[in-house]
Scaffold this motif. Structure first.
Motif, PDB file in Angstrom:
ATOM      1  N   ILE A  42     -23.955  -3.245  -2.779  1.00 34.62           N
ATOM      2  CA  ILE A  42     -22.430  -3.696  -3.102  1.00 34.62           C
ATOM      3  C   ILE A  42     -21.971  -4.299  -1.842  1.00 34.62           C
ATOM      4  CG2 ILE A  42     -20.414  -2.338  -3.766  1.00 34.62           C
ATOM      5  CD1 ILE A  42     -22.581  -2.089  -5.622  1.00 34.62           C
ATOM      6  N   PHE A  43     -21.413  -5.253  -1.997  1.00 37.51           N
ATOM      7  CA  PHE A  43     -20.272  -6.042  -1.252  1.00 37.51           C
ATOM      8  C   PHE A  43     -18.870  -5.809  -1.624  1.00 37.51           C
ATOM      9  CE2 PHE A  43     -24.272  -8.438  -0.937  1.00 37.51           C
ATOM     10  CZ  PHE A  43     -24.353  -9.003   0.307  1.00 37.51           C
ATOM     11  N   ALA A  44     -18.186  -5.090  -0.691  1.00 35.94           N
ATOM     12  CA  ALA A  44     -16.950  -4.783  -0.897  1.00 35.94           C
ATOM     13  C   ALA A  44     -15.810  -5.788  -0.894  1.00 35.94           C
ATOM     14  CB  ALA A  44     -16.646  -3.259  -0.370  1.00 35.94           C
ATOM     15  N   ASN A  45     -15.411  -6.303  -1.848  1.00 35.06           N
ATOM     16  CA  ASN A  45     -14.265  -7.421  -1.722  1.00 35.06           C
ATOM     17  C   ASN A  45     -12.951  -7.027  -1.330  1.00 35.06           C
ATOM     18  OD1 ASN A  45     -12.322  -9.637  -2.935  1.00 35.06           O
ATOM     19  ND2 ASN A  45     -14.207 -10.808  -2.469  1.00 35.06           N
ATOM     20  N   MET A  46     -12.203  -7.228  -0.423  1.00 29.59           N
ATOM     21  CA  MET A  46     -10.965  -6.509  -0.292  1.00 29.59           C
ATOM     22  C   MET A  46     -10.021  -7.563   0.662  1.00 29.59           C
ATOM     23  SD  MET A  46     -12.139  -4.407   3.467  1.00 29.59           S
ATOM     24  CE  MET A  46     -10.474  -5.410   4.421  1.00 29.59           C
ATOM     25  N   THR A  47      -8.787  -7.441   0.356  1.00 28.63           N
ATOM     26  CA  THR A  47      -7.768  -8.131   1.158  1.00 28.63           C
ATOM     27  C   THR A  47      -6.569  -7.477   1.695  1.00 28.63           C
ATOM     28  OG1 THR A  47      -6.875 -10.564   1.680  1.00 28.63           O
ATOM     29  CG2 THR A  47      -6.378  -9.240  -0.623  1.00 28.63           C
ATOM     30  N   HIS A  48      -5.657  -7.666   2.522  1.00 26.04           N
ATOM     31  CA  HIS A  48      -4.645  -7.052   2.939  1.00 26.04           C
ATOM     32  C   HIS A  48      -3.470  -8.075   2.651  1.00 26.04           C
ATOM     33  CE1 HIS A  48      -1.865  -4.239   4.380  1.00 26.04           C
ATOM     34  NE2 HIS A  48      -1.540  -4.985   5.568  1.00 26.04           N
ATOM     35  N   ASP A  49      -2.250  -7.916   1.796  1.00 24.16           N
ATOM     36  CA  ASP A  49      -1.565  -8.848   1.701  1.00 24.16           C
ATOM     37  C   ASP A  49      -0.095  -8.609   2.605  1.00 24.16           C
ATOM     38  OD1 ASP A  49      -0.773  -6.508   0.392  1.00 24.16           O
ATOM     39  OD2 ASP A  49       0.426  -7.609  -1.068  1.00 24.16           O
ATOM     40  N   GLN A  50      -0.185  -7.935   3.469  1.00 24.08           N
ATOM     41  CA  GLN A  50       0.851  -7.890   4.576  1.00 24.08           C
ATOM     42  C   GLN A  50       0.712  -8.414   5.715  1.00 24.08           C
ATOM     43  OE1 GLN A  50       3.745  -6.504   3.348  1.00 24.08           O
ATOM     44  NE2 GLN A  50       2.488  -6.410   1.108  1.00 24.08           N
ATOM     45  N   ALA A  51       1.764  -8.505   6.518  1.00 24.10           N
ATOM     46  CA  ALA A  51       1.394  -9.294   7.933  1.00 24.10           C
ATOM     47  C   ALA A  51       0.744  -8.361   9.002  1.00 24.10           C
ATOM     48  CB  ALA A  51       2.704  -9.686   8.453  1.00 24.10           C
ATOM     49  N   ASP A  52       0.981  -7.065   8.941  1.00 22.13           N
ATOM     50  CA  ASP A  52       0.222  -6.188   9.756  1.00 22.13           C
ATOM     51  C   ASP A  52      -1.123  -6.200   9.808  1.00 22.13           C
ATOM     52  OD1 ASP A  52      -1.172  -3.554   8.232  1.00 22.13           O
ATOM     53  OD2 ASP A  52       0.644  -4.255   7.299  1.00 22.13           O
ATOM     54  N   MET A  53      -2.066  -5.981  10.883  1.00 21.49           N
ATOM     55  CA  MET A  53      -3.634  -6.026  10.782  1.00 21.49           C
ATOM     56  C   MET A  53      -4.055  -4.444  10.266  1.00 21.49           C
ATOM     57  SD  MET A  53      -4.498  -8.912  11.698  1.00 21.49           S
ATOM     58  CE  MET A  53      -6.297  -9.018  12.158  1.00 21.49           C
ATOM     59  N   GLU A  54      -3.236  -3.466  10.551  1.00 20.45           N
ATOM     60  CA  GLU A  54      -3.862  -2.094  10.389  1.00 20.45           C
ATOM     61  C   GLU A  54      -4.483  -1.935   8.871  1.00 20.45           C
ATOM     62  OE1 GLU A  54      -2.406   2.472  10.428  1.00 20.45           O
ATOM     63  OE2 GLU A  54      -1.050   0.909  10.761  1.00 20.45           O
ATOM     64  N   GLY A  55      -3.693  -2.547   8.007  1.00 22.40           N
ATOM     65  CA  GLY A  55      -4.231  -2.233   6.687  1.00 22.40           C
ATOM     66  C   GLY A  55      -5.704  -2.817   6.347  1.00 22.40           C
ATOM     67  N   TRP A  56      -6.302  -3.959   7.054  1.00 22.52           N
ATOM     68  CA  TRP A  56      -7.568  -4.385   6.901  1.00 22.52           C
ATOM     69  C   TRP A  56      -8.444  -3.376   7.359  1.00 22.52           C
ATOM     70  CZ3 TRP A  56      -8.883  -9.094   4.784  1.00 22.52           C
ATOM     71  CH2 TRP A  56      -7.834  -9.865   4.734  1.00 22.52           C
ATOM     72  N   ALA A  57      -8.134  -2.742   8.497  1.00 15.98           N
ATOM     73  CA  ALA A  57      -9.057  -1.672   9.113  1.00 15.98           C
ATOM     74  C   ALA A  57      -9.158  -0.544   7.973  1.00 15.98           C
ATOM     75  CB  ALA A  57      -8.512  -1.068  10.359  1.00 15.98           C
ATOM     76  N   VAL A  58      -7.822   0.017   7.263  1.00 15.17           N
ATOM     77  CA  VAL A  58      -7.798   1.086   6.534  1.00 15.17           C
ATOM     78  C   VAL A  58      -8.854   0.673   5.249  1.00 15.17           C
ATOM     79  CG1 VAL A  58      -6.047   2.269   4.782  1.00 15.17           C
ATOM     80  CG2 VAL A  58      -5.490   1.809   7.249  1.00 15.17           C
ATOM     81  N   LEU A  59      -8.824  -0.366   4.746  1.00 16.39           N
ATOM     82  CA  LEU A  59      -9.336  -0.801   3.632  1.00 16.39           C
ATOM     83  C   LEU A  59     -10.893  -0.828   3.995  1.00 16.39           C
ATOM     84  CD1 LEU A  59      -7.369  -3.772   2.223  1.00 16.39           C
ATOM     85  CD2 LEU A  59      -8.214  -1.925   0.894  1.00 16.39           C
ATOM     86  N   ALA A  60     -11.255  -1.557   5.033  1.00 17.00           N
ATOM     87  CA  ALA A  60     -12.729  -1.496   5.518  1.00 17.00           C
ATOM     88  C   ALA A  60     -13.292  -0.191   5.667  1.00 17.00           C
ATOM     89  CB  ALA A  60     -12.761  -2.299   6.696  1.00 17.00           C
ATOM     90  N   LYS A  61     -12.486   0.733   6.247  1.00 16.91           N
ATOM     91  CA  LYS A  61     -13.266   2.018   6.623  1.00 16.91           C
ATOM     92  C   LYS A  61     -13.427   2.820   5.268  1.00 16.91           C
ATOM     93  CE  LYS A  61     -14.861   4.980   9.496  1.00 16.91           C
ATOM     94  NZ  LYS A  61     -15.957   4.672  10.307  1.00 16.91           N
ATOM     95  N   ALA A  62     -12.353   2.864   4.469  1.00 15.50           N
ATOM     96  CA  ALA A  62     -12.525   3.638   3.357  1.00 15.50           C
ATOM     97  C   ALA A  62     -13.553   2.924   2.310  1.00 15.50           C
ATOM     98  CB  ALA A  62     -11.312   3.673   2.342  1.00 15.50           C
ATOM     99  N   LEU A  63     -13.818   1.777   2.387  1.00 14.35           N
ATOM    100  CA  LEU A  63     -15.032   1.303   1.288  1.00 14.35           C
ATOM    101  C   LEU A  63     -16.122   1.244   2.015  1.00 14.35           C
ATOM    102  CD1 LEU A  63     -12.832  -2.090   0.372  1.00 14.35           C
ATOM    103  CD2 LEU A  63     -13.375  -0.066  -1.015  1.00 14.35           C
ATOM    104  N   GLU A  64     -16.370   1.513   3.357  1.00 17.52           N
ATOM    105  CA  GLU A  64     -17.579   1.733   4.131  1.00 17.52           C
ATOM    106  C   GLU A  64     -17.936   3.263   3.512  1.00 17.52           C
ATOM    107  OE1 GLU A  64     -19.452   1.412   8.312  1.00 17.52           O
ATOM    108  OE2 GLU A  64     -17.493   2.440   7.929  1.00 17.52           O
ATOM    109  N   GLU A  65     -17.049   4.222   3.873  1.00 17.65           N
ATOM    110  CA  GLU A  65     -17.371   5.715   3.699  1.00 17.65           C
ATOM    111  C   GLU A  65     -17.591   5.865   2.100  1.00 17.65           C
ATOM    112  OE1 GLU A  65     -13.790   7.497   5.092  1.00 17.65           O
ATOM    113  OE2 GLU A  65     -14.211   7.225   7.167  1.00 17.65           O
ATOM    114  N   ALA A  66     -17.164   4.836   1.170  1.00 22.54           N
ATOM    115  CA  ALA A  66     -17.520   4.986  -0.275  1.00 22.54           C
ATOM    116  C   ALA A  66     -18.924   4.697  -0.498  1.00 22.54           C
ATOM    117  CB  ALA A  66     -16.642   4.236  -1.150  1.00 22.54           C
ATOM    118  N   GLY A  67     -19.532   4.104   0.455  1.00 21.53           N
ATOM    119  CA  GLY A  67     -21.094   3.655   0.292  1.00 21.53           C
ATOM    120  C   GLY A  67     -21.467   2.193   0.181  1.00 21.53           C
ATOM    121  N   ALA A  68     -20.254   1.487   0.295  1.00 23.75           N
ATOM    122  CA  ALA A  68     -20.758  -0.040   0.470  1.00 23.75           C
ATOM    123  C   ALA A  68     -21.465  -0.524   1.311  1.00 23.75           C
ATOM    124  CB  ALA A  68     -19.192  -1.095   0.649  1.00 23.75           C
ATOM    125  N   ASP A  69     -22.452  -1.368   0.919  1.00 22.50           N
ATOM    126  CA  ASP A  69     -23.416  -2.007   1.918  1.00 22.50           C
ATOM    127  C   ASP A  69     -22.915  -3.104   2.647  1.00 22.50           C
ATOM    128  OD1 ASP A  69     -25.904  -0.736   0.871  1.00 22.50           O
ATOM    129  OD2 ASP A  69     -25.069  -1.515  -1.115  1.00 22.50           O
TER     130      ASP A  69
END
Length: 392
Positions: free
Chosen positions: A91-118
């Protein structure tokens, strides 16, 4: 087996992030069809608008999507968890953050990793988020500072920063999916590599518009839509461009690479690998023709390897030694040869406006070799394969 960025895969076929990867039942179908991996539908913390799939389709040419529903974070997490339980897919977890801040990228990536993404696939390609608004401007431009998808992907420094943040956040591989809407895609790939990307992906995604109905005030040819936006091009129309982008990245950057865009057959997928892709990604052809496309592609690729007594690694980049600058090219002499048994006398070969080499005598084409430019168009337009260009 294929090792891609530390991920063991049974073959190189990945189903691209798309409507095909938005629901568990489709992921199960992908697994049953023989795909090795999927890139899940684009996931946001909270998507900026809730669309519904609308696309323009020109069969044998291309597809265009400017409106679709994506996944909110909780949906993306749930889909990945279910897929890991129900399938053998990577599983490749495709994700993007549509706001100017950088924190959202980290929130998305961590949650998708913990869900089991490869792997995390950072979406820096989608033209429907931000770029479509930026391309229109005027009254539809929200702030002049649109973010997400291809807007981020056009800025090398932003790409480097996003990839670096994700790499610092997760332990699984990070792949940057790059927009083709740039001057030099190798510059963007190099920025991703500098940020620590384990790999990159290129697969269609050119910003495009559909044809229009010239008899209805130029209404764009979309069904069940109140307008049109600059959309994402897929299908055969983008295959040759993808070959070029894959080759550029492989030669100039040298990073593990997923290549796609308009792939329909095993031969085309093998060709993408010969231009430099380690894995291939498939989308529009499955949306058009069904999951048997994947079955036939995987079977055809495996048969080729068996017949040639090689593995996948042996074909990656095989075509690159043929690349050279235009100044180093040499036109070899030759002309078309006609197979009378296949010729149906249709006359198409005599039609090209720039060519004086073929004339029709009744239903029979006659070639004047000394007049032939060697362009090969006659071979390409022949409906029966009766003409072949041969070197002399």
């Amino acid at each position: 087996m294929i090792n891609f960025c530390g991920i063991q895969m049974k073959n190189p076929v990945v189903i691209a992030s798309s409507p095909l990867t938005s629901k568990l039942k489709y992921l199960v179908a992908a697994d049953q069809a023989g795909a090795a991996a999927v890139s899940t539908k684009l996931t946001f913390i909270r998507q900026p608008f809730y669309g519904k799939l609308r696309m323009h389709t020109s069969d044998r040419l291309g597809s265009l999507i400017c409106y679709d529903r994506r996944l909110d974070l909780e949906e993306g997490v749930g889909l990945i968890r279910e897929a890991k339980e129900r399938t053998q897919l990577k599983i490749f977890a495709n994700m993007t953050h549509d706001q100017a801040d950088m924190e959202g990228w980290a929130v998305l990536a961590k949650a998708l990793e913990e869900a089991g993404a490869d792997a995390i696939e950072a979406n820096l390609i989608c033209p429907n988020i931000g770029l479509s608004t930026k391309s229109i401007g005027g009254q539809d431009s929200l702030s002049g500072n649109e973010q997400g998808g291809a807007v981020n992907g056009q800025n090398p420094e932003r790409v480097r920063e996003i990839v670096r943040l994700i790499k610092d956040t997760v332990k699984i591989p990070v792949v940057a999916k790059l927009t083709p809407n740039v001057t030099d895609i190798s510059v963007i790939a190099a920025a991703a590599k500098a940020g620590g990307a384990d790999g990159v992906c290129v697969a269609g995604g050119q910003s495009a518009l559909p044809p229009v109905d010239i008899h209805a005030d130029g209404k764009p040819c979309y069904r069940l839509m109140n307008g049109v936006s600059h959309g994402s091009l897929g299908g055969p129309a983008c295959r040759f461009m993808s070959y070029s982008q894959v080759a550029q990245i492989r030669q100039k950057v040298g990073i593990p690479l997923i290549g796609g865009g308009g792939l329909e057959t095993a031969d085309q997928a093998l060709g993408m690998m010969m231009w430099g892709a380690d894995l291939v990604t498939v989308c529009t052809s499955v949306m058009w023709y069904g999951w048997e496309v994947v079955e036939k592609m995987v079977a055809g690729m495996e048969t080729y390897l068996q017949e040639e007594h090689i593995d996948y690694a042996a074909i990656v980049g095989r075509s690159l030694p043929h690349l050279r600058s235009s100044s180093r090219l040499e036109a070899l002499p030759g002309h078309p040869v006609i197979d009378p048994g296949r010729c149906i006398g249709c006359g198409r070969c005599s039609k090209p406006g720039h060519c004086d080499a073929i004339e029709m005598l009744g239903k029979t084409p006659v070639v004047a070799p000394e007049k032939c430019l060697g362009c090969g168009i006659c071979e390409g337009v022949c409906p029966t394969g009766a003409l072949t260009m041969q070197q002399v």
